[in-house]
Design an enzyme around this catalytic site. Structure first.
Site, PDB file in Angstrom:
ATOM      1  N   CYS A  65      -0.679   4.165   1.890  1.00 33.73           N
ATOM      2  CA  CYS A  65      -0.637   4.137   3.370  1.00 33.73           C
ATOM      3  C   CYS A  65       0.769   4.446   3.874  1.00 33.73           C
ATOM      4  O   CYS A  65       0.942   5.133   4.865  1.00 33.73           O
ATOM      5  CB  CYS A  65      -0.980   2.765   3.940  1.00 33.73           C
ATOM      6  SG  CYS A  65      -2.162   1.807   3.065  1.00 33.73           S
ATOM      7  N   ASP A  66       1.771   3.888   3.197  1.00 31.02           N
ATOM      8  CA  ASP A  66       3.120   3.896   3.770  1.00 31.02           C
ATOM      9  C   ASP A  66       4.107   4.820   3.068  1.00 31.02           C
ATOM     10  O   ASP A  66       5.165   5.126   3.616  1.00 31.02           O
ATOM     11  CB  ASP A  66       3.701   2.465   3.724  1.00 31.02           C
ATOM     12  CG  ASP A  66       2.796   1.477   4.452  1.00 31.02           C
ATOM     13  OD1 ASP A  66       2.161   1.902   5.433  1.00 31.02           O
ATOM     14  OD2 ASP A  66       2.712   0.313   4.027  1.00 31.02           O
ATOM     15  N   CYS A 101       0.826  -1.203   0.000  1.00 33.91           N
ATOM     16  CA  CYS A 101       0.000   0.000   0.000  1.00 33.91           C
ATOM     17  C   CYS A 101       0.861   1.254   0.000  1.00 33.91           C
ATOM     18  O   CYS A 101       1.215   1.777   1.063  1.00 33.91           O
ATOM     19  CB  CYS A 101      -0.927  -0.023   1.209  1.00 33.91           C
ATOM     20  SG  CYS A 101      -1.986   1.410   1.236  1.00 33.91           S
TER      21      CYS A 101
END
Ligand code: NAP
Length: 314
Positions: free
Chosen positions: A139-140, A136
């Site tokens: 997200c990261d 992801c």
């Protein structure tokens, strides 16, 4: 005994919850916690949603859109539990849903659990997962460890291009490694990739392994045409190679296709078990859009409402 339990909290689950709540069915939503990645579904990891109608002037962020979905369902009386469902007992007369800290029974079940990002399981993946490896980027990707570093994204679809483009905001350079010589991504996304000077597409190549001891330091790749092995120095490797439907907790109780997607009556949301309805990406491997998921979520709630009326359950 609940009338309706909805499992899943993406656009399908919360639209089903909104419709069921407005129909006076007081739905209970199990939003999930870890099993599908995070509550709220895949839009929680999408930056700008520009194709959900109603948001001109630049769209809306995925998390903001999901917060609105959730708030609207709650306004009409949906009860939300942020926990994973471990199992469902389908034996009559009621569906028994066992979650982390609640066990509830319902006349009707709506399954809207979506799909999860695929991983490749290269040899060092277990060791380096969350240490530079992720499925992801959104997200990261903004973590300090990735800032001003070269990064690698694997895949050739819309997600791969979208996530690569997102990462170019933070990275010194992004290599998009794709196993073929043309992208699967839509034309507009391909154009964006080509116009981005920080993005380089590495064609005909697959990831062999991640390099690094405690953190990712490179990606070993193989050219599938020449068989040549090479290394890209990078601080992060992000998978964007598609998704699998989240049906494990059903333990095979509902009919699925060969890829694990729940099979529903054509054009409807009825599953192989009477009283169980399914909607969103756990059913749909073709469109997979927030708006189509929301549409089938609405259909599932309407089907559920009719089913309850037919059974005389008020
Ligand atoms: P996808 O379209 O299924 O693409 C997966 C990509 O990963 C493909 O390019 C595939 O290669 C590659 N791949 C799969 N398994 C692989 C493996 N083991 N090793 C290396 N590469 C592998 O998935 P997606 O990009 O997540 O998109 C899913 C759906 O969501 C699509 O309908 C897409 O249009 C939609 N979407 C839309 C947007 C948007 O409009 N903003 C954003 C994201 C996603 P091949 O091409 O060779 O098969």
């Amino acid at each position: 005994m609940e009338k309706v339990i909805i499992i899943g909290s993406g656009p399908a689950g919360f639209t089903a919850a909104l419709y069921a709540a407005r129909a006076g069915l007081a739905p209970v939503v199990f939003e999930g916690f870890m099993s599908g990645g995070m509550p709220g579904g895949q839009l929680m990891t999408t930056t700008e949603v520009e194709n959900f109608p109603g948001f001109p002037g630049g769209g809306i962020s995925g998390p903001d859109l999901m917060a609105k979905f959730r708030a609207q369902a709650q306004e009409f009386g949906a009860t939300c539990h942020q926990e994973d469902v471990d199992s469902v007992d389908f034996s009559p007369p009621a569906f028994k849903v066992k979650a982390d800290s609640h066990e509830l029974e319902a006349h009707v079940l709506i399954v809207a659990t979506g799909a999860t990002a695929r991983r490749m399981h290269v040899p060092s993946e277990e060791k380096l997962w969350s240490r530079g490896m992720s499925a992801c980027a959104v997200c990261d990707g903004a973590l300090p460890v990735f800032r001003d570093q070269p990064l690698v994204v694997i895949g050739g679809g819309d997600s791969a291009v979208e996530e690569s483009t997102f990462l170019t905001k933070f990275a010194s350079k992004v290599y998009l490694v794709h196993r073929r010589d043309e992208l699967r991504a839509s034309k507009i996304m391909q154009q964006r990739a080509q116009e981005n000077s920080k993005l380089e597409i590495v064609w005909n190549s697959v990831l062999v392994d991640a390099e690094g001891d405690s953190m990712v330091s490179g990606a070993t790749i193989r050219n599938v045409v020449t068989d040549e092995i090479s290394s890209i120095a990078c601080a992060g490797i992000f998978y964007a190679i598609g998704h699998d439907p989240n049906t494990g907790f059903l333990d095979g109780a509902l009919a699925t296709d060969e890829q694990g997607y729940i099979v529903v009556k054509p054009g409807r949301t009825h599953t192989s078990v009477d009283g169980v309805f399914a909607c969103g990406d756990v059913v749909d491997k073709l469109y997979r859009q927030a708006i189509t998921a929301a549409g089938t979520g609405c259909a599932a709630a309407l089907d559920a409402e009719r089913w309850l009326t037919e059974k005389g359950i008020e």
